[in-house]
Design an enzyme around this catalytic site. Structure first.
Site, PDB file in Angstrom:
ATOM      1  N   ASP A  87      11.539  11.230 -32.555  1.00  0.00           N
ATOM      2  CA  ASP A  87      12.757  11.797 -31.989  1.00  0.00           C
ATOM      3  C   ASP A  87      12.410  13.060 -31.208  1.00  0.00           C
ATOM      4  O   ASP A  87      11.414  13.728 -31.478  1.00  0.00           O
ATOM      5  CB  ASP A  87      13.784  12.097 -33.067  1.00  0.00           C
ATOM      6  CG  ASP A  87      13.309  13.136 -34.083  1.00  0.00           C
ATOM      7  OD1 ASP A  87      12.167  12.990 -34.580  1.00  0.00           O
ATOM      8  OD2 ASP A  87      14.058  14.083 -34.393  1.00  0.00           O
ATOM      9  N   GLU A 148      13.087  14.397 -37.390  1.00  0.00           N
ATOM     10  CA  GLU A 148      12.386  15.642 -37.691  1.00  0.00           C
ATOM     11  C   GLU A 148      12.985  16.833 -36.963  1.00  0.00           C
ATOM     12  O   GLU A 148      13.015  17.954 -37.499  1.00  0.00           O
ATOM     13  CB  GLU A 148      10.903  15.489 -37.332  1.00  0.00           C
ATOM     14  CG  GLU A 148      10.012  16.634 -37.798  1.00  0.00           C
ATOM     15  CD  GLU A 148       9.962  17.819 -36.857  1.00  0.00           C
ATOM     16  OE1 GLU A 148       9.492  18.896 -37.278  1.00  0.00           O
ATOM     17  OE2 GLU A 148      10.393  17.680 -35.693  1.00  0.00           O
TER      18      GLU A 148
END
Length: 377
Positions: A87, A148
């Site tokens: 991400d 994250e």
């Protein structure tokens, strides 16, 4: 480390087409479908290398994760976990102001530095070892996660459970500015704040209202003034109001605190949770969000760093070890006491900005370092 690792045919230019595919699949954390598309690309690349692929469904509104397990002569022994996130902080459409491009020694693109580039060179290291028939010292698992950048709220349990089955964790987050690696990280806590005021017509009855936006602005100034050398306080997100002609009833904000020591972060948490409204006619709610525990350097982690440094020196460069701010999923595994080495990824700068780039000449030496570690740790 055997000499064949030094002779593996890493080629920076050859790495770029595959990395470009990853970077041009934009994958912001809050777009679960976009993250899923990125995971599909990564899963296929790993499957072509011979890994057994498992897609782990997302939860809490976030995208899925991918676990790739590579064959090994001793599959039951505790292995090496290579752990990274796919991400990014860049919304879909960032490719327009920040397109993939190579300018001299710089390779630009959303997420190219944090941390698709690091993940790609880790996978390239495994690929080159497989092609050369060089066995890794332990079974290797690659875990690619989806959240994250917002503190890993939906994946912390997965990360910790997976890490507990491994002897070593390698995290190809970006290298430190001097090319060093990370052997510890500061503690981080996030907070969600909501101010509640009293609505009124901003034109006809302004004095009757109590603005939640005004209250939150006062709180932001007070919160950021709490910053000391021991702990930082910052507000990075704020949303309030709906109509400009209405006094705002609600205003929401997100705050982050970071400290080098866990006790300082614990004190910051108490401070944030004890915040009160500035007046009796407004309300303030503070809720604790995601927390990353402090990861302090320990003997086994420093031994792992020593191994990495010797490999780097054999390749032809040196690496320092540092504790770092800016959390990663290494916070979790390091805090568990599992030997963890972070910051093994690419060199570059501009993470989380429209100038994000990696340094082209860091791809080969950093990939070679990872290949060496996989052979000996």
């Amino acid at each position: 480390m055997d000499q064949p690792v030094l002779d593996l045919p890493f080629d920076a230019e050859a790495m770029l087409p595959g990395l470009r595919t990853w970077v041009e699949c934009e994958s912001p954390t809050f777009d679960a479908a976009a993250v899923a598309r990125m995971m599909e690309i990564a899963a296929r690349d790993l499957a072509l290398m011979g890994a057994r692929i498992e897609t782990i469904p997302g939860r809490m509104g976030y995208g899925p994760c991918v676990r790739a397990t590579f064959p090994h002569p001793n599959p039951s022994m505790p292995g090496v976990l290579v752990m990274g996130h796919l991400d990014t902080v860049h919304p879909v459409g960032t490719l327009e102001p920040l397109p993939w491009r190579v300018e001299g020694n710089r390779v630009y693109g959303p997420g190219v530095y944090d941390m698709k580039g690091g993940n790609w060179i880790a996978i390239e290291a495994i690929r080159q070892l497989i092609r050369a028939g060089i066995a890794t010292s332990r079974p290797v698992t690659v875990l690619l996660t989806s959240d994250e950048e917002v503190g890993s709220p939906s994946t912390r349990d997965l990360i910790e459970a997976e890490a507990a089955r491994h002897a070593v964790v390698l995290v190809p987050e970006p290298a430190r500015p001097d090319g060093g690696v990370v052997t510890g990280r500061y503690a981080i806590a996030r907070f969600n704040l909501r101010a509640t005021g009293r609505p009124s017509h901003a034109g006809a009855r302004l004095a009757d209202g109590r603005s939640a936006i005004r209250e939150m602005c006062r709180q932001v100034v007070a919160i950021e003034a709490l910053t000391t050398d021991a702990v930082t306080y910052s507000v990075g997100v704020i949303h309030g109001g709906q109509w400009v002609n209405c006094v705002a009833t609600h205003c929401d904000a997100e705050s982050l605190s970071m400290a080098k020591r866990q006790e300082d972060l614990d004190a910051a948490v108490e401070t944030m949770l004890s915040l009160r409204p500035t007046g009796n006619d407004v309300q303030l709610e503070v809720r604790r969000g995601v927390t990353r525990p402090v990861w302090e350097p320990d003997a086994r982690g420093m031994e792992l760093y020593g191994t990495a440094r010797r490999i780097a020196q054999t390749i032809g460069f040196d690496i320092s070890s540092q504790s770092a701010g800016g959390g990663s999923d290494g916070n979790f595994t390091g805090a568990m006491g599992i030997p963890t080495l972070d910051g093994l990824g690419v060199q570059g700068a501009g993470g989380h900005t429209l100038e994000e780039h990696l340094l082209l000449d860091s791809l080969v030496p950093r990939a070679r370092l990872l290949a060496g570690l996989l052979q000996v740790v």
